[in-house]
Design a protein around this motif. Structure first.
Motif, PDB file in Angstrom:
ATOM      1  N   ASP A  40       0.839  -1.194   0.000  1.00 18.22           N
ATOM      2  CA  ASP A  40       0.000   0.000   0.000  1.00 18.22           C
ATOM      3  C   ASP A  40       0.880   1.252   0.000  1.00 18.22           C
ATOM      4  O   ASP A  40       2.104   1.171  -0.119  1.00 18.22           O
ATOM      5  CB  ASP A  40      -0.973  -0.015   1.180  1.00 18.22           C
ATOM      6  CG  ASP A  40      -0.293   0.092   2.539  1.00 18.22           C
ATOM      7  OD1 ASP A  40       0.917   0.411   2.603  1.00 18.22           O
ATOM      8  OD2 ASP A  40      -0.978  -0.133   3.552  1.00 18.22           O
ATOM      9  N   LYS A  41       0.282   2.398   0.166  1.00 17.85           N
ATOM     10  CA  LYS A  41       1.026   3.666   0.106  1.00 17.85           C
ATOM     11  C   LYS A  41       2.053   3.798   1.227  1.00 17.85           C
ATOM     12  O   LYS A  41       2.988   4.580   1.117  1.00 17.85           O
ATOM     13  CB  LYS A  41       0.065   4.850   0.134  1.00 17.85           C
ATOM     14  CG  LYS A  41      -0.770   4.964   1.385  1.00 17.85           C
ATOM     15  CD  LYS A  41      -1.698   6.158   1.330  1.00 17.85           C
ATOM     16  CE  LYS A  41      -2.660   6.208   2.484  1.00 17.85           C
ATOM     17  NZ  LYS A  41      -2.128   6.043   3.791  1.00 17.85           N
ATOM     18  N   ASP A  42       1.896   3.025   2.297  1.00 17.51           N
ATOM     19  CA  ASP A  42       2.841   3.063   3.424  1.00 17.51           C
ATOM     20  C   ASP A  42       3.896   1.958   3.347  1.00 17.51           C
ATOM     21  O   ASP A  42       4.591   1.706   4.327  1.00 17.51           O
ATOM     22  CB  ASP A  42       2.081   2.942   4.744  1.00 17.51           C
ATOM     23  CG  ASP A  42       1.131   4.106   4.973  1.00 17.51           C
ATOM     24  OD1 ASP A  42       1.523   5.251   4.670  1.00 17.51           O
ATOM     25  OD2 ASP A  42       0.000   3.864   5.444  1.00 17.51           O
ATOM     26  N   ASP A  43       3.991   1.287   2.193  1.00 15.32           N
ATOM     27  CA  ASP A  43       4.918   0.158   1.995  1.00 15.32           C
ATOM     28  C   ASP A  43       4.607  -1.019   2.909  1.00 15.32           C
ATOM     29  O   ASP A  43       5.500  -1.705   3.402  1.00 15.32           O
ATOM     30  CB  ASP A  43       6.379   0.588   2.170  1.00 15.32           C
ATOM     31  CG  ASP A  43       7.045   0.911   0.848  1.00 15.32           C
ATOM     32  OD1 ASP A  43       6.409   0.713  -0.209  1.00 15.32           O
ATOM     33  OD2 ASP A  43       8.203   1.333   0.862  1.00 15.32           O
ATOM     34  N   THR A  51       5.949  -4.881   6.530  1.00 16.31           N
ATOM     35  CA  THR A  51       6.521  -3.801   5.740  1.00 16.31           C
ATOM     36  C   THR A  51       7.437  -4.401   4.675  1.00 16.31           C
ATOM     37  O   THR A  51       7.854  -5.566   4.776  1.00 16.31           O
ATOM     38  CB  THR A  51       7.337  -2.840   6.616  1.00 16.31           C
ATOM     39  OG1 THR A  51       8.467  -3.540   7.147  1.00 16.31           O
ATOM     40  CG2 THR A  51       6.492  -2.242   7.733  1.00 16.31           C
ATOM     41  N   ASN A  80      -6.024  -2.055  10.274  1.00 14.66           N
ATOM     42  CA  ASN A  80      -6.419  -1.764   8.895  1.00 14.66           C
ATOM     43  C   ASN A  80      -7.531  -2.633   8.346  1.00 14.66           C
ATOM     44  O   ASN A  80      -8.107  -2.312   7.324  1.00 14.66           O
ATOM     45  CB  ASN A  80      -5.201  -1.891   7.978  1.00 14.66           C
ATOM     46  CG  ASN A  80      -4.132  -0.877   8.296  1.00 14.66           C
ATOM     47  OD1 ASN A  80      -4.439   0.268   8.578  1.00 14.66           O
ATOM     48  ND2 ASN A  80      -2.885  -1.293   8.281  1.00 14.66           N
TER      49      ASN A  80
END
Length: 84
Positions: A40-43, A51, A80
């Motif tokens: 996702d956008k946060d890796d 991560t 999430n």
């Protein structure tokens, strides 16, 4: 003694063979990958909630480090995904 010599005594150099053996040694904690691999956008992987760095370093981690990653990923998953 040189720093390199001391380091090689404390932690022998990793080779492809030792890394492979570590990853597939019976009793080690297996990867939490669920084959839904996308960051996702946060890796953070949307499948296992690790991560990118945790995924990359998995084969080099000992079981304590792997347990820590699994606990952190589970927390990310609960945050999430209400079904995780």
């Amino acid at each position: 003694m040189k720093v390199e010599a001391i380091a090689s005594i404390i932690r022998p150099p990793q080779t492809a063979e030792t890394t492979f053996n570590m990853a597939f040694t019976p009793g080690t904690i297996t990867s939490p990958c669920v084959s839904i691999c996308a960051l996702d956008k946060d890796d953070v992987c949307i499948g296992c909630y690790r991560t990118a760095k945790e995924i990359r370093d998995w084969l080099l981690m000992d079981d304590d480090e792997r347990l820590d990653v699994i606990m952190k990923a589970a927390e990310r998953g609960r945050k999430n995904n209400p079904f995780a």
